[in-house]
Every structure is written in structure tokens, then in C-alpha cells.
Design a protein around this motif. Structure first.
Motif, short mmCIF file in Angstrom:
data_model
loop_
_atom_site.label_atom_id
_atom_site.label_comp_id
_atom_site.label_asym_id
_atom_site.label_seq_id
_atom_site.Cartn_x
_atom_site.Cartn_y
_atom_site.Cartn_z
N TYR A 124 5.60 10.25 -0.93
CA TYR A 124 6.92 9.64 -0.80
C TYR A 124 7.96 10.75 -0.69
O TYR A 124 8.07 11.57 -1.59
CB TYR A 124 7.29 8.79 -2.02
CG TYR A 124 6.41 7.61 -2.33
CD1 TYR A 124 5.22 7.36 -1.66
CD2 TYR A 124 6.80 6.71 -3.32
CE1 TYR A 124 4.45 6.27 -1.97
CE2 TYR A 124 6.02 5.62 -3.63
CZ TYR A 124 4.84 5.41 -2.96
OH TYR A 124 4.07 4.33 -3.29
N GLY A 148 4.92 -4.40 1.36
CA GLY A 148 4.93 -3.49 2.51
C GLY A 148 6.26 -2.80 2.68
O GLY A 148 6.41 -1.90 3.51
N THR A 164 7.29 -2.24 -4.90
CA THR A 164 6.69 -1.91 -6.20
C THR A 164 7.42 -0.73 -6.82
O THR A 164 7.81 -0.77 -7.99
CB THR A 164 5.19 -1.57 -6.04
OG1 THR A 164 4.60 -2.57 -5.24
CG2 THR A 164 4.49 -1.48 -7.37
P1 AMP Z 1 4.69 -2.04 -1.50
O1 AMP Z 1 5.69 -2.86 -0.72
O2 AMP Z 1 5.21 -1.68 -2.85
O3 AMP Z 1 3.34 -2.69 -1.53
O4 AMP Z 1 4.53 -0.64 -0.74
C1 AMP Z 1 3.98 -0.53 0.53
C2 AMP Z 1 3.42 0.84 0.80
O5 AMP Z 1 4.46 1.79 0.98
C3 AMP Z 1 2.55 1.39 -0.31
O6 AMP Z 1 1.44 2.01 0.30
C4 AMP Z 1 3.39 2.40 -0.99
O7 AMP Z 1 2.61 3.39 -1.60
C5 AMP Z 1 4.20 2.94 0.17
N1 AMP Z 1 5.52 3.45 -0.22
C6 AMP Z 1 6.37 2.92 -1.11
N2 AMP Z 1 7.50 3.65 -1.17
C7 AMP Z 1 7.36 4.65 -0.31
C8 AMP Z 1 8.20 5.74 0.09
N3 AMP Z 1 9.40 5.91 -0.44
N4 AMP Z 1 7.74 6.60 1.02
C9 AMP Z 1 6.50 6.41 1.58
N5 AMP Z 1 5.67 5.40 1.25
C10 AMP Z 1 6.11 4.53 0.32
#
Ligand code: AMP
Length: 425
Positions: A21, A48, A52
Motif C-alpha cells: 500500500y 474491492g 477494510t
Molecule cells: P477491500 O475492499 O478491503 O477488500 O480491499 C481490496 C484490496 O485492495 C485488498 O487486496 C487490499 O489489500 C487492497 N488495498 C487496500 N488498500 C490499499 C491501498 N491503499 N493500496 C493498495 N492496495 C490496497
């Protein structure tokens, strides 16, 4: 906007860097500063989008800023999620974010042994991720007490309500004696959602971000036009020829999933199954094998795969076109996440053309069609011709299922009648 500019401890920033990240996603940009100030939050966001981390990071930082001794059977933060898979995934993410801290995180959900969950609850926790049903069971058995929580999150609140968890949620809320900071995340709104949020949130800050949906620039869509009965061959061929390494394949029925996994195995492609008939442990194992690259393909049905996050998933295949166009968006939401590139590939038979048109109108774009050499669909004209040559069946009212055959026979009868007439005269 970078994470270090948000006042996160260096242990957290380091863990986030290791997760890859660098910058905050839009939901994180909107939610994190407000959550850090202690506001309740009502957010409209899909899986996505990075939601989270949007709710977890502010909680983690507050817990670190105000350390407390852990108390037996209690937790400081409670995160509720509708499904086992989502709960496990949230806990996994939080464990990654907190790996350089001493915060203690656990997940409890149905399908796993109560006894091992009791052990982790007993020692006291900082963050507990739970499905409402299993949490209620543990609360009844007095294995856990949530009356003093400081943070409460409802993730995919709309789905929890759809799944009938409203009573469990209300019972949980009744035992809470503190005024925790509450964050509610939901992809859709409904009367029930509004009732719940009005009831329990205090002056919430409302946030809405577009999901990373089908129209995201990072997702390339393509349609392979193919006959239904040749889809599995096409799948094996594409995987082999294009050397796809990690492919999530969606089918509409569990039976199709079972059959397809067998076919792929016959073709020497390691594939695992994720559908509702599989035990929780088997689904978990399948997901782990798929994530770790031990299986190249995971064949899934919509319900079983909802909310699953597989980092950097490059290929999602609609082996069957979904019945609902919205499901196309949910399915392919698993690729092209957080700015990464992804491929959404759909196998479309003649019978599925209508579904494709509906998907295109939903996502507002026409999808490029490809016909692979050797997989040309049976010629439509030939099909039509074949249909017209079929003998016609008439129902009781004399209506026919084949007007042209009917017309041909009418002409035949007319010719016969005039021949008979001519003979007579
Ligand atoms: P989520 O919507 O929380 O399921 O996150 C979706 C995906 O994005 C997951 O694989 C996270 O690990 C990734 N993710 C969340 N925040 C970031 C960020 N700031 N930069 C890159 N990837 C991220």
C-alpha cells in the motif's frame, strides 16, 4: 495521499508498505480522517475499494494510542461481517496491518470448532471479527462479553440484514453498555438499512465512493463466442496457450462446478472448488491453495465467492453468464482491484446473448467479441434452416411451432388438391 501523512505509527506504516500500500484509496481518503476524529461513519462502499483498511486502520491507531491491559473474555473493538469467508479475510488483513504491534486479533465464525475459539476469547482481545450468529452463541455461553467495546464496525451491513441477522444484531447491541464509535459499511441502501443506521449511529458522517466496477479502466473485458458444449475445451485451451496462472471461474450451478473441475483435472490443470455444498474447511483449503498458487483455477458459484478478496487476481472468467447483470459486476470486481490491471473474460453461447446485452447496458460499454479459430459457433443460418426443416407440430387449436414447415405442407396440400381437381376434369 500517503499513509505516513495520516499520523499512523511507524509500525503500521511499515506493515502497510509490506502489503504494497503506497497511497490511500478514495474510500480511505474519505473515511480515515473522519474516523480518526472519532466520528460515526455511514459509508456506501463495495468490497474491492479498500474499505477494510478504511475502518481497521483508524481503530488500530486509536488502540495503539491508548493502550490498555487486555481483559479476559473481552474485546476493545468488534467487527461484524456477514460470512465466514469475509470475517476470516478481515481478520487476516488486520493481522497483517498489526504484525509489528502487540495487538491481539481473532476471528470467530460458524463452521469452526467452538473450543478453539473459546481459547482465544478467554485470553482477551483487542479486535474481534465475528459473524453475528456465532458471536451470539458465544455470548449466550458467556464465552465473550462485548458490553465494554470502544469500536464497532458493521461490514457489508446490507448483506447481514439480507441474511436475517437483524435480531442477532439487535441482541448484541442491547448488551453494549458503552457508546462505541460505530462505522457501518454497506453496498446498497434499503428501508431496513436506514432503520438500523438511524437507530444506532450518532450524527454519522456519510461517505460514498463508486465501487471499482466493471467500467474501471484497469479491467479489460472480452467475450469469447462459443457453443455451450465446447466451453470446457476452450477454457483448458486458453489457460494452456496463454499460460494463465491464477484464474477464478464462475459458474451458475454447483453441478457445473463439479463437472468442470473434473474436466480441467483430466486436462492436467489443477483446479479447486468453492461452492455452497463444500464444508467450510474444504472451502478454506481450496481458497488457500488457490491464493498460494498451488491450484491454477478456482471454480466458484456466486454465493460462495462473494466478498472474497484475492490479491492481484489477474483473470476472472464467466464460464456461464450470470442470470443477473449485477452479478457480472460483483464477479469481475475481484480483478483489477485497487488500481491493478485485470481481465474479465466471458464465454457466451447463443442462448446467453441476451444476458450479454444486459451486461453491456449495465456497464455502459460494448464488449469486444472474439471467435477463436476452431471454436466457431455452429452456424446460425444452418440452425435456423434446420429449425425450419423440422416437421411442424400443431397444438389443439391448430397453431404450429414451425410456420414455414406448415406453409410448405399447406402448399403441398394445395398442389395435391389442384392435381386431383385437374384429374377429375
Ligand atoms: P477491500 O475492499 O478491503 O477488500 O480491499 C481490496 C484490496 O485492495 C485488498 O487486496 C487490499 O489489500 C487492497 N488495498 C487496500 N488498500 C490499499 C491501498 N491503499 N493500496 C493498495 N492496495 C490496497
Amino acid at each position: 495521499m500517503s499513509f505516513s501523512s495520516q499520523g499512523f505509527s511507524k509500525e503500521v506504516v511499515q506493515a502497510l508498505t509490506e502489503c504494497g500500500y503506497e497511497k490511500l484509496t478514495p474510500i480511505q481518503q474519505a473515511a480515515i480522517p473522519l474516523a480518526r476524529k472519532g466520528h460515526d461513519i455511514l459509508a456506501n462502499a463495495q468490497t474491492g475499494t479498500g474499505k477494510t483498511a478504511a475502518f481497521a486502520l483508524p481503530i488500530i491507531q486509536q488502540l495503539l494510542n491508548q493502550p490498555k491491559v487486555r481483559v479476559r473474555s473481552r474485546t476493545r473493538a468488534l467487527i461484524l461481517a456477514p460470512t465466514r469467508e469475509l470475517a476470516a479475510q478481515i481478520a487476516e488483513n488486520i493481522e497483517q496491518y498489526t504484525k509489528y504491534t502487540n495487538l491481539k486479533v481473532a476471528a470467530i465464525y460458524g463452521g469452526n470448532k467452538m473450543s478453539s475459539q473459546v481459547r482465544s476469547l478467554e485470553q482477551g482481545l483487542d479486535i474481534l471479527v465475528a459473524t453475528p450468529g456465532r458471536l451470539s452463541e458465544h455470548m449466550e455461553l458467556r464465552n465473550v462479553n462485548v458490553d465494554s467495546i470502544e469500536f464497532l464496525v458493521f461490514d457489508e451491513a446490507d448483506r447481514m440484514l439480507d441474511m436475517g441477522f437483524i435480531n442477532a444484531i439487535r441482541n448484541i447491541m442491547m448488551t453494549v453498555k458503552t457508546s462505541p464509535q460505530i462505522m457501518m459499511f454497506s453496498a446498497t441502501t434499503s428501508t431496513q438499512m436506514n432503520l438500523l443506521s438511524n437507530d444506532i449511529l450518532r450524527k454519522p458522517k456519510r461517505i460514498s465512493v463508486d465501487r471499482e466496477n466493471a467500467t474501471a479502466d484497469t479491467v479489460a473485458h472480452v467475450v469469447y463466442v462459443v457453443d455451450e458444449k465446447r466451453k470446457h475445451e476452450l477454457l483448458s485451451e486458453l489457460i494452456g496457450k496463454k499460460n494463465w496462472k491464477q484464474v477464478l471461474v464462475f459458474v451458475n450451478y454447483k453441478e457445473n462446478a463439479n463437472m468442470l473441475v473434473k474436466e480441467l483435472k483430466l486436462d492436467g490443470i489443477k483446479a479447486v472448488l468453492c461452492h455452497g455444498d463444500k464444508a467450510q474447511s474444504a472451502r478454506r483449503r481450496a481458497l488457500d491453495e488457490f491464493k498460494e498458487g498451488k491450484a491454477r483455477v478456482m471454480v466458484a458459484t456466486d454465493v460462495a465467492a462473494r466478498g472474497l478478496d484475492i490479491v492481484d487476481l489477474p483473470h476472472v472468467i464467466n464460464y456461464d453468464m450470470p442470470f443477473l447483470a449485477e452479478d457480472y459486476v460483483h464477479r469481475i470486481g475481484r480483478t483489477g482491484r485497487a488500481g491493478k490491471k485485470g481481465n474479465a473474460i466471458s464465454f457466451v453461447s447463443r442462448e446467453e446473448e441476451l444476458s450479454l446485452v444486459q451486461v453491456e447496458s449495465l456497464i455502459g460499454q460494448r464488449i469486444h467479441r472474439v471467435i477463436l479459430d476452431g471454436y466457431e459457433p455452429t452456424n446460425r443460418d444452418a440452425l435456423v434452416q434446420k429449425m425450419h426443416n423440422k416437421p411442424a407440430f400443431k397444438d389443439r387449436k391448430g397453431r404450429t411451432n414451425n410456420p414455414s414447415a406448415d406453409q410448405a405442407s399447406a402448399e403441398r396440400r394445395a398442389r395435391l388438391r389442384s392435381a386431383i381437381k385437374n384429374k377429375k376434369s
